[in-house]
Design an enzyme around this catalytic site. Structure first.
Site, PDB file in Angstrom:
ATOM      1  N   LYS A   1       2.677   6.168  -2.621  1.00  0.00           N
ATOM      2  CA  LYS A   1       3.717   6.890  -3.763  1.00  0.00           C
ATOM      3  C   LYS A   1       3.922   6.734  -5.387  1.00  0.00           C
ATOM      4  O   LYS A   1       5.155   8.088  -6.018  1.00  0.00           O
ATOM      5  CB  LYS A   1       5.520   5.931  -3.164  1.00  0.00           C
ATOM      6  CG  LYS A   1       5.727   6.464  -1.669  1.00  0.00           C
ATOM      7  CD  LYS A   1       5.596   7.659  -0.909  1.00  0.00           C
ATOM      8  CE  LYS A   1       7.181   8.841  -0.648  1.00  0.00           C
ATOM      9  NZ  LYS A   1       6.624  10.010  -0.762  1.00  0.00           N
TER      10      LYS A   1
ATOM     11  N   PRO B   1       0.789  -1.917   0.291  1.00  0.00           N
ATOM     12  CA  PRO B   1       0.216  -0.266  -0.130  1.00  0.00           C
ATOM     13  C   PRO B   1       0.979   1.453  -0.292  1.00  0.00           C
ATOM     14  O   PRO B   1       0.307   2.491  -0.392  1.00  0.00           O
ATOM     15  CB  PRO B   1      -0.618  -0.082   1.691  1.00  0.00           C
ATOM     16  CG  PRO B   1      -0.807  -1.747   1.960  1.00  0.00           C
ATOM     17  CD  PRO B   1       0.231  -1.940   1.586  1.00  0.00           C
ATOM     18  N   TYR B   2       1.962   0.910   0.286  1.00  0.00           N
ATOM     19  CA  TYR B   2       3.157   2.762   0.894  1.00  0.00           C
ATOM     20  C   TYR B   2       3.182   2.530  -1.325  1.00  0.00           C
ATOM     21  O   TYR B   2       3.762   3.933  -1.160  1.00  0.00           O
ATOM     22  CB  TYR B   2       4.077   2.497   2.001  1.00  0.00           C
ATOM     23  CG  TYR B   2       5.388   3.223   1.861  1.00  0.00           C
ATOM     24  CD1 TYR B   2       4.350   4.535   2.450  1.00  0.00           C
ATOM     25  CD2 TYR B   2       6.032   3.029   1.494  1.00  0.00           C
ATOM     26  CE1 TYR B   2       6.117   5.095   2.508  1.00  0.00           C
ATOM     27  CE2 TYR B   2       7.532   3.962   1.970  1.00  0.00           C
ATOM     28  CZ  TYR B   2       7.332   5.301   2.097  1.00  0.00           C
ATOM     29  OH  TYR B   2       8.118   6.391   2.149  1.00  0.00           O
ATOM     30  N   VAL B   3       3.537   2.104  -1.429  1.00  0.00           N
ATOM     31  CA  VAL B   3       4.213   2.043  -2.587  1.00  0.00           C
ATOM     32  C   VAL B   3       3.725   2.290  -3.386  1.00  0.00           C
ATOM     33  O   VAL B   3       3.406   3.011  -4.594  1.00  0.00           O
ATOM     34  CB  VAL B   3       4.911   0.591  -3.385  1.00  0.00           C
ATOM     35  CG1 VAL B   3       6.064   0.525  -4.207  1.00  0.00           C
ATOM     36  CG2 VAL B   3       5.996  -0.805  -2.034  1.00  0.00           C
TER      37      VAL B   3
END
Lengths: 216, 216
Positions: free
Chosen positions: A135, A130-132
């Protein structure tokens, strides 16, 4: 050049504000979330501005008054909940980009993740994916603007003392980089207009930061 | 017209596949995640295709073979974790859009949330905000394509029996709508090319579905 540092109270942000304050012709405006975070920056002689990144674009844009460049180094980080990942790493990033357009602040330096390509999303462990994704879309949003942007993709951040030496290129081997050196890289990026419209990965290496940035 | 239903095993999806199979000149291809979900669709005479939406775009695109239109009614829903919100409601949606471009399937109907504007993000309760953010960026991605898209913004979904009557317009008062009626609205949208390039909110109302869609 007055530089608005979004996420100034983070570890990269603190180093960066210090380095900016030590640089002739530059000054920092530290965007922070809580009044009690201000003392560190006041000791450095830096201006501070209180902003909650979950506010709307117009409210965030008020902090851009008198500013020549924006550095986005805020981040929920991969260790906060994915709700904050969506709200900060993606949506707040986009709002700070839109605020820059609104206020005519053309220079925008984004601190991204090491690899935010679609391939990186597919390859990421499920806790990190989810972080990737967040970003990825924030970077994509910035690329589609007319802003004078640079996107910096640092390797795995450490709290080691900076060496002042890095390797930077469109793609480099995955590796670590001290947060202090990331701050040096941001400063060198702000000082070098040839970085406009570029993005690069950066890890610890053997070139002095300014040289590494110049050779991009 | 063969319609690929992404998220066929959801409640809206199940109604939709049934209605498509009952319509002359239309057939459904139900995209499902698990083999054990297939029996419902096989009984309706609908084709099924097994896809994990966390796979990459090329893998997802294999399901588009022989398809004339795509309906995205998959959704982690606001009640799953925000990690799935990012991965499904945003990133999987974008991958199904990219797959449509890749395979030349121009007709794409997105089932969005009632209000995915920036104002809706700001106004959302914190538990719901990540979902609105995800839908906001997915809708935005679709609008920026050259696909023949329609974006449907249904009100609060209920499991009530459908009345076949709705109110649909660019904006309507917030209200409820049975999932069965949402499926009727999707079918009417697929059958009406005048909906291409449009988006609308829809809730329970007093107009027959086809009339309501025609009047958009």
């Amino acid at each position: 050049m007055k530089v608005l540092v979004v996420g100034a109270n983070g570890q990269v942000g603190k180093h960066l504000v210090k380095f900016i304050q030590e640089t002739d012709g530059m000054e920092a405006k530290a965007m922070i979330r809580k009044e009690e975070q201000a003392s560190y920056f006041k000791k450095l002689g830096a201006e501070t501005v209180l902003v909650d990144l979950e506010d709307d674009t117009n409210t965030i844009a008020e902090a851009y008054h008198g500013v020549d460049a924006v550095v986005f180094t805020a981040g929920s980080g991969p260790n906060t909940g994915p709700d904050k990942t969506v709200l900060i790493d993606l949506d707040a990033a986009v709002k700070t980009i839109e605020a820059a357009k609104l206020k005519g602040v053309d220079r925008y330096v984004m601190i991204s993740s090491f690899d935010t390509t679609r391939e990186a999303i597919q390859g990421a462990p499920s806790s990190f994916a989810p972080y990737v994704v967040a970003k990825h879309y924030a970077d994509d949003w910035l690329r589609r603007t007319d802003l004078d942007y640079t996107i910096i993709h640092p390797g795995m951040l450490t709290n080691d003392e900076g060496s002042g030496q890095v390797e930077a290129a469109e793609t480099v081997e995955r590796g670590e980089i001290p947060r202090e050196d990331v701050a040096h890289v941001i400063l060198a990026t702000l000082e070098n207009e040839a970085t406009i419209g570029k993005e690069f990965q950066v890890v610890g290496g053997s070139k002095m930061v300014k040289e590494a940035i110049k050779s991009l």
